[in-house]
Design an enzyme around this catalytic site. Structure first.
Site, PDB file in Angstrom:
ATOM      1  N   ASN A   9      41.294 -42.074  78.714  1.00 63.04           N
ATOM      2  CA  ASN A   9      41.540 -42.959  77.571  1.00 63.04           C
ATOM      3  C   ASN A   9      41.930 -42.097  76.371  1.00 63.04           C
ATOM      4  O   ASN A   9      41.089 -41.468  75.755  1.00 63.04           O
ATOM      5  CB  ASN A   9      40.255 -43.760  77.291  1.00 63.04           C
ATOM      6  CG  ASN A   9      40.345 -44.605  76.029  1.00 63.04           C
ATOM      7  OD1 ASN A   9      41.425 -44.781  75.465  1.00 63.04           O
ATOM      8  ND2 ASN A   9      39.208 -45.115  75.581  1.00 63.04           N
ATOM      9  N   TRP A  10      43.233 -42.103  76.081  1.00 59.72           N
ATOM     10  CA  TRP A  10      43.724 -41.223  75.019  1.00 59.72           C
ATOM     11  C   TRP A  10      43.404 -41.751  73.618  1.00 59.72           C
ATOM     12  O   TRP A  10      43.621 -41.058  72.632  1.00 59.72           O
ATOM     13  CB  TRP A  10      45.234 -41.033  75.146  1.00 59.72           C
ATOM     14  CG  TRP A  10      45.675 -40.271  76.362  1.00 59.72           C
ATOM     15  CD1 TRP A  10      44.878 -39.792  77.379  1.00 59.72           C
ATOM     16  CD2 TRP A  10      47.017 -39.892  76.700  1.00 59.72           C
ATOM     17  NE1 TRP A  10      45.651 -39.147  78.313  1.00 59.72           N
ATOM     18  CE2 TRP A  10      46.961 -39.191  77.927  1.00 59.72           C
ATOM     19  CE3 TRP A  10      48.258 -40.077  76.087  1.00 59.72           C
ATOM     20  CZ2 TRP A  10      48.108 -38.681  78.549  1.00 59.72           C
ATOM     21  CZ3 TRP A  10      49.405 -39.576  76.702  1.00 59.72           C
ATOM     22  CH2 TRP A  10      49.324 -38.875  77.913  1.00 59.72           C
ATOM     23  N   LYS A  11      43.001 -42.997  73.538  1.00 57.20           N
ATOM     24  CA  LYS A  11      42.717 -43.634  72.245  1.00 57.20           C
ATOM     25  C   LYS A  11      43.941 -43.515  71.319  1.00 57.20           C
ATOM     26  O   LYS A  11      45.062 -43.544  71.806  1.00 57.20           O
ATOM     27  CB  LYS A  11      41.451 -43.042  71.631  1.00 57.20           C
ATOM     28  CG  LYS A  11      40.287 -43.108  72.622  1.00 57.20           C
ATOM     29  CD  LYS A  11      38.939 -42.813  72.030  1.00 57.20           C
ATOM     30  CE  LYS A  11      37.870 -42.941  73.129  1.00 57.20           C
ATOM     31  NZ  LYS A  11      36.520 -42.709  72.626  1.00 57.20           N
ATOM     32  N   HIS A  95      36.473 -52.150  75.000  1.00 53.02           N
ATOM     33  CA  HIS A  95      35.940 -50.822  74.700  1.00 53.02           C
ATOM     34  C   HIS A  95      35.004 -50.923  73.487  1.00 53.02           C
ATOM     35  O   HIS A  95      35.233 -51.752  72.597  1.00 53.02           O
ATOM     36  CB  HIS A  95      37.097 -49.859  74.414  1.00 53.02           C
ATOM     37  CG  HIS A  95      36.634 -48.444  74.294  1.00 53.02           C
ATOM     38  ND1 HIS A  95      36.115 -47.947  73.126  1.00 53.02           N
ATOM     39  CD2 HIS A  95      36.577 -47.450  75.206  1.00 53.02           C
ATOM     40  CE1 HIS A  95      35.768 -46.682  73.331  1.00 53.02           C
ATOM     41  NE2 HIS A  95      36.037 -46.355  74.574  1.00 53.02           N
ATOM     42  N   GLU A  97      34.780 -49.265  70.918  1.00 49.05           N
ATOM     43  CA  GLU A  97      35.464 -49.139  69.621  1.00 49.05           C
ATOM     44  C   GLU A  97      36.144 -50.455  69.237  1.00 49.05           C
ATOM     45  O   GLU A  97      36.226 -50.803  68.060  1.00 49.05           O
ATOM     46  CB  GLU A  97      36.460 -47.962  69.672  1.00 49.05           C
ATOM     47  CG  GLU A  97      35.721 -46.628  69.620  1.00 49.05           C
ATOM     48  CD  GLU A  97      36.370 -45.500  70.399  1.00 49.05           C
ATOM     49  OE1 GLU A  97      37.564 -45.579  70.716  1.00 49.05           O
ATOM     50  OE2 GLU A  97      35.649 -44.515  70.695  1.00 49.05           O
ATOM     51  N   GLU A 167      29.414 -47.487  79.289  1.00 48.30           N
ATOM     52  CA  GLU A 167      29.581 -46.462  78.262  1.00 48.30           C
ATOM     53  C   GLU A 167      28.536 -46.661  77.167  1.00 48.30           C
ATOM     54  O   GLU A 167      28.742 -47.463  76.252  1.00 48.30           O
ATOM     55  CB  GLU A 167      30.976 -46.561  77.649  1.00 48.30           C
ATOM     56  CG  GLU A 167      32.098 -46.429  78.647  1.00 48.30           C
ATOM     57  CD  GLU A 167      33.383 -45.996  77.983  1.00 48.30           C
ATOM     58  OE1 GLU A 167      33.847 -44.886  78.264  1.00 48.30           O
ATOM     59  OE2 GLU A 167      33.921 -46.753  77.163  1.00 48.30           O
ATOM     60  N   GLY A 173      32.006 -39.817  72.300  1.00 49.27           N
ATOM     61  CA  GLY A 173      32.546 -38.927  71.278  1.00 49.27           C
ATOM     62  C   GLY A 173      31.493 -38.139  70.526  1.00 49.27           C
ATOM     63  O   GLY A 173      31.778 -37.537  69.491  1.00 49.27           O
ATOM     64  N   SER A 213      31.308 -38.776  76.664  1.00 45.17           N
ATOM     65  CA  SER A 213      31.245 -37.310  76.659  1.00 45.17           C
ATOM     66  C   SER A 213      31.266 -36.696  78.059  1.00 45.17           C
ATOM     67  O   SER A 213      30.568 -35.712  78.321  1.00 45.17           O
ATOM     68  CB  SER A 213      30.024 -36.824  75.872  1.00 45.17           C
ATOM     69  OG  SER A 213      30.109 -37.267  74.523  1.00 45.17           O
ATOM     70  N   GLY A 234      37.300 -39.886  77.391  1.00 40.57           N
ATOM     71  CA  GLY A 234      38.020 -39.934  76.119  1.00 40.57           C
ATOM     72  C   GLY A 234      38.497 -38.547  75.735  1.00 40.57           C
ATOM     73  O   GLY A 234      39.510 -38.051  76.244  1.00 40.57           O
ATOM     74  N   GLY A 235      37.755 -37.900  74.854  1.00 40.58           N
ATOM     75  CA  GLY A 235      38.133 -36.593  74.302  1.00 40.58           C
ATOM     76  C   GLY A 235      38.652 -35.596  75.320  1.00 40.58           C
ATOM     77  O   GLY A 235      39.712 -34.984  75.122  1.00 40.58           O
TER      78      GLY A 235
HETATM   79  P1  PGA Z   1      34.474 -39.651  75.079  1.00 47.42           P
HETATM   80  O1  PGA Z   1      34.993 -41.170  75.102  1.00 47.42           O
HETATM   81  O2  PGA Z   1      34.711 -39.106  76.467  1.00 47.42           O
HETATM   82  O3  PGA Z   1      35.295 -38.977  74.034  1.00 47.42           O
HETATM   83  O4  PGA Z   1      33.031 -39.698  74.760  1.00 47.42           O
HETATM   84  C1  PGA Z   1      34.778 -42.006  76.203  1.00 47.42           C
HETATM   85  C2  PGA Z   1      35.395 -43.357  75.953  1.00 47.42           C
HETATM   86  O5  PGA Z   1      35.349 -43.817  74.798  1.00 47.42           O
HETATM   87  O6  PGA Z   1      35.946 -44.009  76.873  1.00 47.42           O
END
Ligand code: PGA
Length: 253
Positions: A9-11, A95, A97, A167, A173, A213, A234-235
């Site tokens: 997930n590149w966001k 998600h 977010e 999650e 993050g 993470s 994500g990251g």
């Molecule tokens: P993260 O994000 O790996 O940066 O913690 C995961 C996600 O939001 O899907």
């Protein structure tokens, strides 16, 4: 039996050129890798360009969000038709977010899920508790309500295609991962709810990813848990080296 699925997930990251470079590198690094379903979720602007680049590769294309109507006066939204048009087969829904910053509710996510399934996407439905909810001993209660509400009205044939991403919001993050046993416990609990809703066989078929993470250093430990079927990253998905390591580390050997 369940093939693990790793999503990147590149966001809200990467311009079109950056996305092209990333995918070219990723294709090389992941060429011939089997035993895991690989998907990336780039920003909308890069999807069309990446559709062609990913053709014939072992990497699937997905979107980070989608509205539940096909078309119309919904300024700023993106429709399932548009996503199909650019070759997306996967879509992330709900998600944390989206829930936290943009007010998405389980009811909205449920509507999106119904549309996504009718368009034959593989939807990745996100659930997870916040830190204060975990501290208050309410993590399972919160997650149970999210799972039940998001899946409301989804029939047994359709639910097979759904991927659930657990999650915990406090792990996204933050660098703080749930331990494999913390995550494993919640995944078992989610599968138990799925059993109640759909019976044993279907519940054992549905994939539940962990997210929060995930890094090359912790993927193997997480994958040792029987009920963890991959990860939503994500990251660490922004960097091809770490993403490729996570993909390779997720295979059940
Ligand atoms: P993260 O994000 O790996 O940066 O913690 C995961 C996600 O939001 O899907």
């Amino acid at each position: 039996m369940r093939v693990p699925i790793i999503g990147g997930n590149w966001k809200m990251n990467k311009t079109i050129n950056e996305a092209i470079n990333t995918v070219e590198d990723l294709k090389t690094k992941l060429e011939g890798v089997e035993g895991v379903e690989i998907v990336i979720f780039p920003p909308f602007t890069a999807l069309k360009m990446l559709q062609g680049l990913l053709q014939g590769s072992n990497i699937g294309l997905g979107a980070q969000n989608m509205y539940y109507e096909e078309k119309g006066a919904y300024t700023g939204e993106i429709s399932p038709l548009m996503l199909q048009d650019v070759g997306c087969r996967y879509v992330i829904l709900g998600h944390s977010e989206r829930r936290g910053y943009f007010g998405e509710t389980d009811e909205l996510i449920n509507k999106k899920l119904k549309t996504a399934l009718s368009f034959e996407f593989t939807p990745v439905v996100c659930v997870g508790e916040k830190l204060e909810e975990r501290k208050a001993g309410r993590a399972t209660e919160i997650v149970e309500a999210q799972v039940r509400k998001c899946l409301q009205g989804i029939g047994p044939e359709e639910v097979k295609r759904v991927v659930i991403a657990y999650e915990p919001v406090w792990a996204i993050g933050t660098g703080e991962t749930a331990t494999p046993s913390q995550a494993g416990e919640m995944h078992r609990f989610i599968r138990k709810i799925l059993k109640e809703l759909y019976g044993e066989e279907l519940a054992n078929f549905i994939r539940i990813q962990y997210g929060g993470s995930v890094k090359p250093e912790n993927i193997k430990g997480l994958m040792k848990e029987e009920d963890i079927d991959g990860a939503l990253v994500g990251g660490a998905s922004l960097n091809t080296e770490s993403f490729a390591k996570i993909v390779k580390g997720s295979r059940r050997l």
